[in-house]
Design an enzyme around this catalytic site. Structure first.
Site, PDB file in Angstrom:
ATOM      1  N   ASP A  91      -8.935  47.611  93.950  1.00  0.00           N
ATOM      2  CA  ASP A  91     -10.093  47.272  93.137  1.00  0.00           C
ATOM      3  C   ASP A  91     -11.204  46.816  94.070  1.00  0.00           C
ATOM      4  OD1 ASP A  91      -9.174  44.791  93.876  1.00  0.00           O
ATOM      5  OD2 ASP A  91      -8.646  44.147  91.861  1.00  0.00           O
ATOM      6  N   ASP A 270      -2.282  48.156  85.589  1.00  0.00           N
ATOM      7  CA  ASP A 270      -1.847  47.143  86.557  1.00  0.00           C
ATOM      8  C   ASP A 270      -1.938  45.789  85.884  1.00  0.00           C
ATOM      9  OD1 ASP A 270      -4.113  45.222  88.010  1.00  0.00           O
ATOM     10  OD2 ASP A 270      -4.963  46.947  86.975  1.00  0.00           O
TER      11      ASP A 270
END
Length: 377
Positions: A91, A270
């Protein structure tokens, strides 16, 4: 990177697919264990592979702070640094824009952070976040975005979404003007925002689709909104996002969230739940979750989940793991973590199998009925 949809469920938006990267193929739907600092807590890469983990996630913000771009670069990228040879997603640090709101300021150019470690000032821009992920060497990269809180005024969410699109355009331009540092290709996903406002979510999604990213992340959910609001936005998202690109719901979540999101066309997930809750003794079974610290397990010599075929259930009892947890032995945390990762891998793997068989909805409804009936504190 290449993505193919293999099967579609005839009564829902659920689909199975294959995401191909230079580090291997990823069957979808897939759950990605979180390895924030280049480590899934207490678990070695070989053990992740043994749990049939296909891809993990790491955090750009945390790796930028420690060990830093210099060390990661000298190591030859994060795959070599942590000895993980399968796909990895990073990310962008955008979630820290949300979670560290008291330590940052945002302007058109980017985000100024005060490090949560030593208070030093940092500056993230759409361009330098791409540069850091080039150094990390992740297979799938995320652009810098802003995740608005929930609830938030529509005006603010619109301004935030508009800026996220402008940042995404800058990130993609910089991504296309740079090259990978290592001998594997990298992909870049766009991140949709817009909160729970359907018109804003549609607007941002369409603008990102026009930019033609390799895949699309659905951001700004699981930040406190009711689950039904999340599901409503997911139903909208799968009608707007391209059919031939992977869809990744960021930061989700519980088994119920995951299965309901798969039903609405999501491919990738996730969440820290499996590892974080394991460290508190909570483990997931097909009959709900239980807390192994409870005294009622002191003489319970059954496995965590009777008949569940994984290393922990084959070799250890609830009583033994409770003992480890209560005397502070690290092995207790590790066994709980291994079991939970195994369970979440099983969950998405089984969902995929049921989609292929054409029986996803019946299986999902039956599983959740049993799972929710058996939940224990």
């Amino acid at each position: 990177m290449n993505f193919s949809v293999i099967n579609k469920d005839s009564r829902t938006a659920a689909r199975s697919g294959v995401l191909r990267t230079d580090h291997g193929e990823i069957p979808t739907p897939v759950f990605m264990p979180v390895g924030t600092r280049a480590s899934v807590k207490s678990v070695e890469p070989e053990e992740l592979t043994a749990q049939q983990t296909h891809i993990i996630l790491a955090n750009t913000y945390h790796l930028y702070l420690r060990p830093g771009n210099g060390i990661v670069g000298k190591a030859g990228g994060v795959h070599r640094f942590m000895n993980w040879h399968k796909p990895l997603l990073t990310d962008s640090g955008g979630y820290q824009v949300y979670s560290l709101s008291k330590l940052r300021t945002i302007d058109e150019e980017g985000v100024r952070f005060k490090s949560h470690i030593d208070g030093s000032m940092l500056y993230f821009t759409p361009e330098n976040v791409i540069d850091t992920q080039r150094i990390i060497g992740s297979d799938i990269m995320m652009p810098l975005d802003e995740c608005p809180p929930w609830p938030a005024e529509k005006t603010y969410v619109q301004e935030s979404g508009d800026m996220t699109v402008r940042w995404a355009e800058r990130a993609k331009k910089h991504f296309e003007s740079t090259q990978p540092h290592y001998k594997h290709s990298q992909a870049l996903f766009g991140i949709t925002q817009g909160g729970t406002y359907a018109d804003l979510r549609t607007q941002v999604s369409k603008e990102l689709v026009d930019l033609d990213f390799d895949g699309y992340s659905i951001g700004g959910l699981a930040v406190g909104e009711p689950a039904e609001e999340m599901y409503r936005i997911l139903e909208l998202s799968h009608t707007v996002l391209p059919e031939n690109k992977p869809r990744y719901l960021m930061g989700v979540g519980t088994p119920e969230n995951i299965l309901n999101a798969i039903e609405r066309g999501v491919d990738m997930f996730d969440c820290v739940i499996p590892t974080r809750e394991a460290r508190n003794g909570r483990v997931y079974t097909r009959n709900g979750h239980i807390n192994l610290r409870s005294a009622r397990f002191a003489e319970d010599f059954a496995p965590i989940d009777e008949g569940f075929d994984n290393h922990v259930c084959r070799n250890y009892s609830r009583a033994y793991i409770r003992h480890l947890l209560n005397v502070g032995e690290i092995l207790g945390l590790k066994l709980c973590t291994l079991h939970n990762i195994s369970f979440f891998m099983w969950l998405t793997r089984t969902a995929r199998e049921q989609i292929i068989r054409g029986s996803f909805r019946e299986w999902k409804d039956s599983f959740l009925q049993t799972f929710n009936a058996g939940k224990q504190s």
